[in-house]
Design an enzyme around this catalytic site. Structure first.
Site, PDB file in Angstrom:
ATOM      1  N   MET A  39       0.833  -1.214   0.000  1.00  0.00           N
ATOM      2  CA  MET A  39       0.000   0.000   0.000  1.00  0.00           C
ATOM      3  C   MET A  39       0.868   1.264   0.000  1.00  0.00           C
ATOM      4  O   MET A  39       0.644   2.182  -0.800  1.00  0.00           O
ATOM      5  CB  MET A  39      -0.918  -0.028   1.229  1.00  0.00           C
ATOM      6  CG  MET A  39      -1.870   1.132   1.305  1.00  0.00           C
ATOM      7  SD  MET A  39      -3.199   0.866   2.491  1.00  0.00           S
ATOM      8  CE  MET A  39      -2.330   0.911   4.049  1.00  0.00           C
TER       9      MET A  39
ATOM     10  N   TYR B 152       4.268  -8.618  16.491  1.00  0.00           N
ATOM     11  CA  TYR B 152       4.579  -7.714  15.378  1.00  0.00           C
ATOM     12  C   TYR B 152       5.468  -6.561  15.877  1.00  0.00           C
ATOM     13  O   TYR B 152       6.489  -6.233  15.263  1.00  0.00           O
ATOM     14  CB  TYR B 152       3.265  -7.184  14.798  1.00  0.00           C
ATOM     15  CG  TYR B 152       3.398  -6.009  13.850  1.00  0.00           C
ATOM     16  CD1 TYR B 152       3.804  -6.191  12.534  1.00  0.00           C
ATOM     17  CD2 TYR B 152       3.088  -4.715  14.281  1.00  0.00           C
ATOM     18  CE1 TYR B 152       3.909  -5.109  11.671  1.00  0.00           C
ATOM     19  CE2 TYR B 152       3.187  -3.635  13.420  1.00  0.00           C
ATOM     20  CZ  TYR B 152       3.601  -3.832  12.117  1.00  0.00           C
ATOM     21  OH  TYR B 152       3.700  -2.765  11.258  1.00  0.00           O
TER      22      TYR B 152
HETATM   23  N1  LIG Z   1      -0.502  -0.378   7.496  1.00  0.00           N
HETATM   24  C1  LIG Z   1      -0.313   0.270   8.636  1.00  0.00           C
HETATM   25  O1  LIG Z   1      -1.264   0.777   9.258  1.00  0.00           O
HETATM   26  C2  LIG Z   1       1.076   0.443   9.190  1.00  0.00           C
HETATM   27  C3  LIG Z   1       1.224   1.021  10.461  1.00  0.00           C
HETATM   28  C4  LIG Z   1       2.500   1.204  10.971  1.00  0.00           C
HETATM   29  C5  LIG Z   1       3.610   0.818  10.244  1.00  0.00           C
HETATM   30  N2  LIG Z   1       3.445   0.244   9.027  1.00  0.00           N
HETATM   31  C6  LIG Z   1       4.653  -0.180   8.294  1.00  0.00           C
HETATM   32  O2  LIG Z   1       4.679   0.500   7.045  1.00  0.00           O
HETATM   33  C7  LIG Z   1       5.280  -0.334   6.048  1.00  0.00           C
HETATM   34  C8  LIG Z   1       4.373  -0.437   4.831  1.00  0.00           C
HETATM   35  O3  LIG Z   1       3.116  -0.956   5.240  1.00  0.00           O
HETATM   36  P1  LIG Z   1       1.925  -1.221   4.216  1.00  0.00           P
HETATM   37  O4  LIG Z   1       0.684  -0.847   4.935  1.00  0.00           O
HETATM   38  O5  LIG Z   1       2.241  -0.626   2.896  1.00  0.00           O
HETATM   39  O6  LIG Z   1       1.984  -2.797   4.153  1.00  0.00           O
HETATM   40  P2  LIG Z   1       1.561  -3.808   2.974  1.00  0.00           P
HETATM   41  O7  LIG Z   1       0.540  -3.203   2.088  1.00  0.00           O
HETATM   42  O8  LIG Z   1       1.275  -5.103   3.656  1.00  0.00           O
HETATM   43  O9  LIG Z   1       2.903  -3.923   2.143  1.00  0.00           O
HETATM   44  C9  LIG Z   1       4.005  -4.644   2.611  1.00  0.00           C
HETATM   45  C10 LIG Z   1       4.676  -5.269   1.421  1.00  0.00           C
HETATM   46  O10 LIG Z   1       5.834  -5.991   1.876  1.00  0.00           O
HETATM   47  C11 LIG Z   1       5.895  -7.168   1.087  1.00  0.00           C
HETATM   48  N3  LIG Z   1       6.709  -8.194   1.754  1.00  0.00           N
HETATM   49  C12 LIG Z   1       6.354  -9.049   2.737  1.00  0.00           C
HETATM   50  N4  LIG Z   1       7.399  -9.845   3.045  1.00  0.00           N
HETATM   51  C13 LIG Z   1       8.422  -9.473   2.237  1.00  0.00           C
HETATM   52  C14 LIG Z   1       9.747  -9.919   2.067  1.00  0.00           C
HETATM   53  N5  LIG Z   1      10.257 -10.932   2.805  1.00  0.00           N
HETATM   54  N6  LIG Z   1      10.536  -9.307   1.146  1.00  0.00           N
HETATM   55  C15 LIG Z   1      10.054  -8.300   0.387  1.00  0.00           C
HETATM   56  N7  LIG Z   1       8.789  -7.843   0.488  1.00  0.00           N
HETATM   57  C16 LIG Z   1       7.984  -8.414   1.413  1.00  0.00           C
HETATM   58  C17 LIG Z   1       4.458  -7.603   0.922  1.00  0.00           C
HETATM   59  O11 LIG Z   1       4.352  -8.487  -0.161  1.00  0.00           O
HETATM   60  P3  LIG Z   1       3.189  -9.615  -0.162  1.00  0.00           P
HETATM   61  O12 LIG Z   1       1.901  -8.856  -0.177  1.00  0.00           O
HETATM   62  O13 LIG Z   1       3.480 -10.375  -1.387  1.00  0.00           O
HETATM   63  O14 LIG Z   1       3.375 -10.385   1.114  1.00  0.00           O
HETATM   64  C18 LIG Z   1       3.776  -6.254   0.659  1.00  0.00           C
HETATM   65  O15 LIG Z   1       3.783  -5.920  -0.708  1.00  0.00           O
HETATM   66  C19 LIG Z   1       5.577  -1.678   6.760  1.00  0.00           C
HETATM   67  O16 LIG Z   1       6.909  -1.657   7.217  1.00  0.00           O
HETATM   68  C20 LIG Z   1       4.657  -1.652   7.961  1.00  0.00           C
HETATM   69  O17 LIG Z   1       5.181  -2.434   9.037  1.00  0.00           O
HETATM   70  C21 LIG Z   1       2.213   0.051   8.484  1.00  0.00           C
END
Ligand SMILES: NC(=O)c1ccc[n+]([C@@H]2O[C@H](COP(=O)([O-])OP(=O)(O)OC[C@H]3O[C@@H](n4cnc5c(N)ncnc54)[C@H](OP(=O)(O)O)[C@@H]3O)[C@@H](O)[C@H]2O)c1
Length: 297
Positions: free
Chosen positions: A12, A125
């Site tokens: 995302m 997490y």
């Molecule tokens: N969403 C929130 O509310 C939130 C809050 C606080 C912090 N964050 C942090 O912000 C960052 C981005 O979050 P997001 O919401 O964009 O998450 P997201 O939509 O779940 O995107 C994470 C991406 O990482 C990929 N991924 C998973 N394992 C991997 C690996 N071993 N190597 C390479 N890529 C991998 C996933 O691929 P697949 O889909 O193929 O698994 C997915 O495309 C993350 O670090 C998250 O911890 C998010």
């Protein structure tokens, strides 16, 4: 021309980042989805980082409940992954922006957490993300940036805001928890902020360390749902407050997830905009054609 690498480019945040960086003058961007780079593979991380000035690690294990029963696997992605990237950045002289989370804190405070507040994650997490933070700060004391964010919503993933919009079309009333507060943050605004921070880092204007990239202000999930309704021309009273004990989930959630924003001053930047103003700007992009109206009472 500064050369950027975005990992997790299919996620995302990653998708918005690639779009924003692609439109930023003086910047070239390589976006690698999980298929292009698995961050747990140290050799692959080393090869991918070569030739880049700034790396943004937007890859992560983001299934918070799933991490409770797969902690080792989640920690490999969220702890060992950033360690691999930090080691590669150290060898290649690159800056690393590592995305982290409000879940590194216990969530029992009564005022916003400063960047240097003691950590104490309450779920698996959060423990994995904290391991990633520590690896980046240890291996990249001069070029490592830990960017904590929270409550993300955006155009390219399942999130609370689009879930509320979908449920609004299916149910007359919704019960939403009112005893967890945080800072809803639009991925596009975060991407713009990361682009600015990376630029400042490369030109030596932003010191390495921890930054809190969340929207300003605070609101509960119920308040956020009501704002989504009101801004979409729907009756916010259809959203009814409830408490977290009615929705027991595998991973405990911090009840107070409000982050302080003092570090931005060190980089010569203002904190990010207020969550409500950001949501009002985001909704027409997330739902083209939706009506805007006054804030909820
Ligand atoms: N969403 C929130 O509310 C939130 C809050 C606080 C912090 N964050 C942090 O912000 C960052 C981005 O979050 P997001 O919401 O964009 O998450 P997201 O939509 O779940 O995107 C994470 C991406 O990482 C990929 N991924 C998973 N394992 C991997 C690996 N071993 N190597 C390479 N890529 C991998 C996933 O691929 P697949 O889909 O193929 O698994 C997915 O495309 C993350 O670090 C998250 O911890 C998010």
């Amino acid at each position: 021309m500064s050369r950027w690498l975005v990992t997790g480019a299919g996620g995302m945040l990653g998708r918005d980042l690639v779009e924003v960086l692609g439109a930023t003058p003086g910047t070239s961007v390589t976006g690698l989805t999980r298929g292009g780079l698995d961050v747990t593979d140290a050799a692959a991380a080393e090869a991918a980082v070569a030739g880049h000035d700034v790396v943004v690690n937007a890859a992560g294990w983001t299934d918070v409940d799933g991490a409770e029963s797969a902690e080792a696997e989640a920690a490999r992605v969220n702890g060992a992954g950033p360690r691999n990237l930090a080691a590669a950045c150290a060898r290649h002289g690159a800056v690393l922006l590592q995305l982290s989370t409000d879940y590194v804190f216990r969530g029992d405070a009564a005022s916003p957490y400063p960047e240097d507040a003691p950590t104490g994650p309450v779920n698996a997490y959060g423990r994995g993300k904290l391991a990633g933070e520590r690896a980046v700060r240890e291996l990249l004391p001069e070029h490592g940036f830990v960017v904590r964010t929270a409550w993300l919503y955006g155009a390219h993933g399942r999130n609370f805001v689009n879930t509320m919009l979908a449920l609004a079309g299916q149910r007359e009333t919704l019960d939403v928890v009112d005893d967890q507060v945080g800072q809803p943050t639009w991925t596009r605004a975060l991407a713009v902020r990361l682009a600015a921070l990376g630029g400042a880092a490369v030109s030596g204007r932003a010191p390495a360390g921890v930054y809190h990239a969340t929207a300003s202000g605070q609101v509960s999930w119920c308040g956020l749902a009501r704002a989504v309704f009101a801004l979409s021309g729907l009756d916010p009273e259809r959203v009814r407050p409830t408490t977290s004990d009615r929705f027991v989930r595998p991973a405990p959630r911090p009840s107070y997830s409000v982050l302080g924003h003092a570090a931005w001053q060190r980089a010569g930047m203002a904190p990010m905009a207020d969550w409500y103003a950001e949501l009002a700007a985001a909704l027409p992009v997330l739902t083209p054609g939706a009506a805007a109206s006054a804030p909820p009472a």
